[in-house]
Design a protein around this motif. Structure first.
Motif, PDB file in Angstrom:
ATOM      1  N   GLU A   1       0.957  -1.317   0.250  1.00 59.15           N
ATOM      2  CA  GLU A   1      -0.016  -0.108  -0.092  1.00 59.15           C
ATOM      3  C   GLU A   1       0.828   1.138  -0.013  1.00 59.15           C
ATOM      4  O   GLU A   1       0.375   2.309  -0.218  1.00 59.15           O
ATOM      5  CB  GLU A   1      -0.863   0.145   1.268  1.00 59.15           C
ATOM      6  CG  GLU A   1      -1.776  -1.224   1.524  1.00 59.15           C
ATOM      7  CD  GLU A   1      -3.052  -0.960   0.461  1.00 59.15           C
ATOM      8  OE1 GLU A   1      -3.582   0.062   0.487  1.00 59.15           O
ATOM      9  OE2 GLU A   1      -3.493  -1.854  -0.222  1.00 59.15           O
ATOM     10  N   ARG A   2       2.059   1.190   0.367  1.00 58.89           N
ATOM     11  CA  ARG A   2       2.962   2.472   0.380  1.00 58.89           C
ATOM     12  C   ARG A   2       3.121   3.222  -0.737  1.00 58.89           C
ATOM     13  O   ARG A   2       3.219   2.451  -2.063  1.00 58.89           O
ATOM     14  CB  ARG A   2       4.388   1.924   0.924  1.00 58.89           C
ATOM     15  CG  ARG A   2       4.271   1.763   2.417  1.00 58.89           C
ATOM     16  CD  ARG A   2       5.817   1.129   3.028  1.00 58.89           C
ATOM     17  NE  ARG A   2       6.140  -0.034   2.680  1.00 58.89           N
ATOM     18  CZ  ARG A   2       5.668  -1.164   3.389  1.00 58.89           C
ATOM     19  NH1 ARG A   2       5.002  -0.980   4.501  1.00 58.89           N
ATOM     20  NH2 ARG A   2       5.895  -2.425   2.915  1.00 58.89           N
ATOM     21  N   ASP A   3       3.404   4.557  -0.829  1.00 58.78           N
ATOM     22  CA  ASP A   3       3.872   5.104  -1.978  1.00 58.78           C
ATOM     23  C   ASP A   3       5.158   4.712  -2.615  1.00 58.78           C
ATOM     24  O   ASP A   3       5.720   3.994  -1.644  1.00 58.78           O
ATOM     25  CB  ASP A   3       3.809   6.615  -1.582  1.00 58.78           C
ATOM     26  CG  ASP A   3       2.348   7.299  -1.608  1.00 58.78           C
ATOM     27  OD1 ASP A   3       1.377   6.793  -2.223  1.00 58.78           O
ATOM     28  OD2 ASP A   3       2.318   8.449  -0.751  1.00 58.78           O
ATOM     29  N   ILE A   4       5.486   5.144  -3.711  1.00 58.16           N
ATOM     30  CA  ILE A   4       6.839   4.492  -4.125  1.00 58.16           C
ATOM     31  C   ILE A   4       7.633   5.442  -4.556  1.00 58.16           C
ATOM     32  O   ILE A   4       7.550   6.380  -5.076  1.00 58.16           O
ATOM     33  CB  ILE A   4       6.173   3.782  -5.709  1.00 58.16           C
ATOM     34  CG1 ILE A   4       5.458   2.472  -5.128  1.00 58.16           C
ATOM     35  CG2 ILE A   4       7.323   3.342  -6.447  1.00 58.16           C
ATOM     36  CD1 ILE A   4       4.723   1.807  -6.410  1.00 58.16           C
TER      37      ILE A   4
ATOM     38  N   MET B   1      -3.221  -0.503  -8.137  1.00 61.45           N
ATOM     39  CA  MET B   1      -2.598   0.526  -7.500  1.00 61.45           C
ATOM     40  C   MET B   1      -2.936   1.793  -7.781  1.00 61.45           C
ATOM     41  O   MET B   1      -2.125   2.811  -7.473  1.00 61.45           O
ATOM     42  CB  MET B   1      -0.944   0.364  -8.258  1.00 61.45           C
ATOM     43  CG  MET B   1      -0.318  -1.162  -7.636  1.00 61.45           C
ATOM     44  SD  MET B   1       1.192  -1.112  -8.310  1.00 61.45           S
ATOM     45  CE  MET B   1       2.138  -0.373  -7.007  1.00 61.45           C
ATOM     46  N   ALA B   2      -3.917   2.201  -8.132  1.00 66.40           N
ATOM     47  CA  ALA B   2      -4.835   3.331  -8.458  1.00 66.40           C
ATOM     48  C   ALA B   2      -4.649   4.092  -7.155  1.00 66.40           C
ATOM     49  O   ALA B   2      -4.868   3.592  -6.264  1.00 66.40           O
ATOM     50  CB  ALA B   2      -6.114   3.241  -8.703  1.00 66.40           C
ATOM     51  N   GLY B   3      -4.253   5.229  -7.364  1.00 66.39           N
ATOM     52  CA  GLY B   3      -4.177   6.367  -6.334  1.00 66.39           C
ATOM     53  C   GLY B   3      -2.897   6.217  -5.476  1.00 66.39           C
ATOM     54  O   GLY B   3      -2.360   7.073  -4.721  1.00 66.39           O
ATOM     55  N   ARG B   4      -1.926   5.329  -5.654  1.00 61.34           N
ATOM     56  CA  ARG B   4      -0.542   5.116  -5.355  1.00 61.34           C
ATOM     57  C   ARG B   4       0.481   6.349  -5.877  1.00 61.34           C
ATOM     58  O   ARG B   4       0.299   6.535  -6.993  1.00 61.34           O
ATOM     59  CB  ARG B   4       0.069   4.012  -5.691  1.00 61.34           C
ATOM     60  CG  ARG B   4       0.873   3.192  -4.581  1.00 61.34           C
ATOM     61  CD  ARG B   4       0.417   2.730  -3.329  1.00 61.34           C
ATOM     62  NE  ARG B   4      -0.805   1.742  -3.776  1.00 61.34           N
ATOM     63  CZ  ARG B   4      -0.462   0.551  -3.983  1.00 61.34           C
ATOM     64  NH1 ARG B   4       0.363  -0.142  -3.968  1.00 61.34           N
ATOM     65  NH2 ARG B   4      -1.765  -0.338  -4.240  1.00 61.34           N
TER      66      ARG B   4
ATOM     67  N   MET C   1       7.995   4.500   2.592  1.00 60.56           N
ATOM     68  CA  MET C   1       7.976   4.501   1.092  1.00 60.56           C
ATOM     69  C   MET C   1       8.461   2.972   0.603  1.00 60.56           C
ATOM     70  O   MET C   1       9.147   2.281   1.484  1.00 60.56           O
ATOM     71  CB  MET C   1       8.764   5.513   0.366  1.00 60.56           C
ATOM     72  CG  MET C   1       8.373   6.777   0.752  1.00 60.56           C
ATOM     73  SD  MET C   1       9.673   7.949  -0.106  1.00 60.56           S
ATOM     74  CE  MET C   1       8.359   8.481  -1.121  1.00 60.56           C
ATOM     75  N   GLU C   2       7.936   2.515  -0.357  1.00 61.15           N
ATOM     76  CA  GLU C   2       8.394   1.374  -1.112  1.00 61.15           C
ATOM     77  C   GLU C   2       9.497   1.706  -2.025  1.00 61.15           C
ATOM     78  O   GLU C   2       9.199   2.583  -2.972  1.00 61.15           O
ATOM     79  CB  GLU C   2       7.296   0.477  -1.781  1.00 61.15           C
ATOM     80  CG  GLU C   2       7.526  -0.742  -2.093  1.00 61.15           C
ATOM     81  CD  GLU C   2       7.414  -1.735  -0.678  1.00 61.15           C
ATOM     82  OE1 GLU C   2       7.066  -1.141   0.349  1.00 61.15           O
ATOM     83  OE2 GLU C   2       7.864  -2.976  -0.841  1.00 61.15           O
TER      84      GLU C   2
END
Ligand code: FAD
Ligand code: FES
Length: 347
Positions: free
Chosen positions: A213-216, A241-244, A313-314
């Motif tokens: 779920e984390r931002d990238i 991943m919509a919204g990431r 973050m990822e």
């Protein structure tokens, strides 16, 4: 001509796998779903070492830097360079994280297009005879006629998403011309549309984790552009991943090396969810940088921009080994959990 196939037995286990004489132990193991540890696949990192207990094998590259004289004296070999000449028994510690999602396939392929990205980086598109399913961020080995050993190149096109299994026949790679390098020179100077190569893949563990779920954060240095573009393309086209949000840092030596933004701004929702930051390390103080560029090393820029927020973050990165080492140290110093960090170092 069909090749003799030998059985490779993993000592102390009930696991064995077939390996043809023209294949390597590592790649044959992965083709058979065996989680043989590795990283570079080209004889440099030493992560695929094993011990030969019984049988006779040959090496594709006896001088490969991933193996020391001490290793050779102890009957150790590199999985990515060792070929069987008869049945073998080997000692190897497998590790589940290397179990392939898609077993690698070897297929003939032909070059169908190429295009210039910068003064020393070009994109090459191959059509494979057999489909080669892969995940965004993975790499393949390209064997070219007359070049000793295959070269590893990461795909820049988008891979499959979770639940999909039907691979396509297009492989797009982005290659930097290495001064004095044989494989990259062959691609740039000799290979013409219609010419054939052999492609073997996919390989690599730095693939897009759709379920996280984390931002990238994607960090590319030099020739590490391709897998990060693939990760970005995957992120912006995955329904899961919509919204990431995704931040893309590109570390270059000189202004003329900066690239990648045009491949990102065309992605759906890039304006809302994506940011791009160029960082130039080799420009002197008098040299004027284009607006928005940062001066310095990309690992410092990432640390200054995000600091402790990196822990949420990822993180994916790809590029030269020196950049990778500096970045890893920075992430460790900032206490980023290592299971959130995915990378391939380019040897
Ligand atoms: C996982 C991974 C992904 C990569 N992705 C990219 C990418 O997307 N774009 C990019 O530009 N570069 C990438 N690279 C680097 C690329 O694989 C080459 O190392 C680079 O293009 C230089 O190759 P060269 O043939 O021009 O140079 P050379 O100096 O001729 O060859 C260097 C490479 O060839 C191997 N090699 C040399 N001699 C032999 C031999 N006798 N037998 C077997 N192997 C030999 C070495 O291990 C080394 O990998 C990647 C590397 C790795 C490990
Ligand atoms: S995977 Fe064999 S030396 Fe790197």
């Amino acid at each position: 001509m069909s090749q003799a196939v030998h059985t490779i037995q993993l000592a102390g286990t009930d696991q064995s796998f077939p390996c043809a004489e023209n294949d390597t132990l590592l790649r044959a193991a992965l083709r058979n779903g065996i989680a043989f540890p590795y990283e570079c696949n080209v004889g440099s990192c030493g992560n695929c070492k094993f011990e030969l207990l019984e049988g006779v094998m040959a090496s594709c590259w006896p001088e490969a830097p991933g193996l020391s004289d001490k290793d050779r004296a102890r009957n150790r070999g590199l999985g990515c360079q060792s070929r069987p000449t008869g049945p073998l028994q080997i000692k190897l510690r497998t590790s589940d994280k290397y179990a392939p999602q898609f077993p690698p396939v070897r297929t003939p392929a032909k070059l169908i297009a190429s295009r210039v990205i910068t003064h020393d980086l070009s994109e090459f598109t191959f059509q494979t005879d057999a489909p080669m399913p892969f995940l965004s961020g993975q790499y393949a080995l390209i064997q070219m006629d007359g070049i000793a050993g295959p070269r590893a190149y990461s795909m820049s096109n988008v891979g499959l998403f979770s639940g999909e299994s039907q691979g396509g026949n297009l492989i797009e790679v982005q290659v930097r011309r290495v001064p004095g390098g044989q494989g990259s020179a062959h691609l740039f100077d000799h290979l013409k549309p219609g010419d054939r190569v052999e492609i073997d893949g996919p390989y690599g563990m730095a693939y897009l984790r759709e379920n996280i779920e984390r931002d990238i954060l994607c960090i590319a240095g030099g020739s590490g552009l391709a897998p990060m573009v693939s990760i970005a393309r995957g992120t912006f086209s995955s329904p899961r991943m919509a919204g990431r949000k995704l931040s893309f840092f590109y570390g270059a030596r000189a202004i003329q090396d900066v690239c990648g933004l045009d491949m990102l701004t065309t992605l759906p929702q890039w304006q809302e969810r994506g940011t791009y930051q160029a960082v130039v390390s080799g420009a002197n103080e008098e040299e004027h940088l284009p607006e928005g560029y940062l001066r310095g090393f990309v690992h410092d820029a990432v640390a200054q921009t995000y600091g402790d927020r990196l822990q949420q973050m990822e993180i994916y990165f790809a590029g030269p080994a020196m950049m990778g080492q500096s970045l890893l140290k920075t992430l460790i110093d900032l206490k980023v959990p290592m299971d959130q960090v995915h990378f391939d170092q380019f040897y």
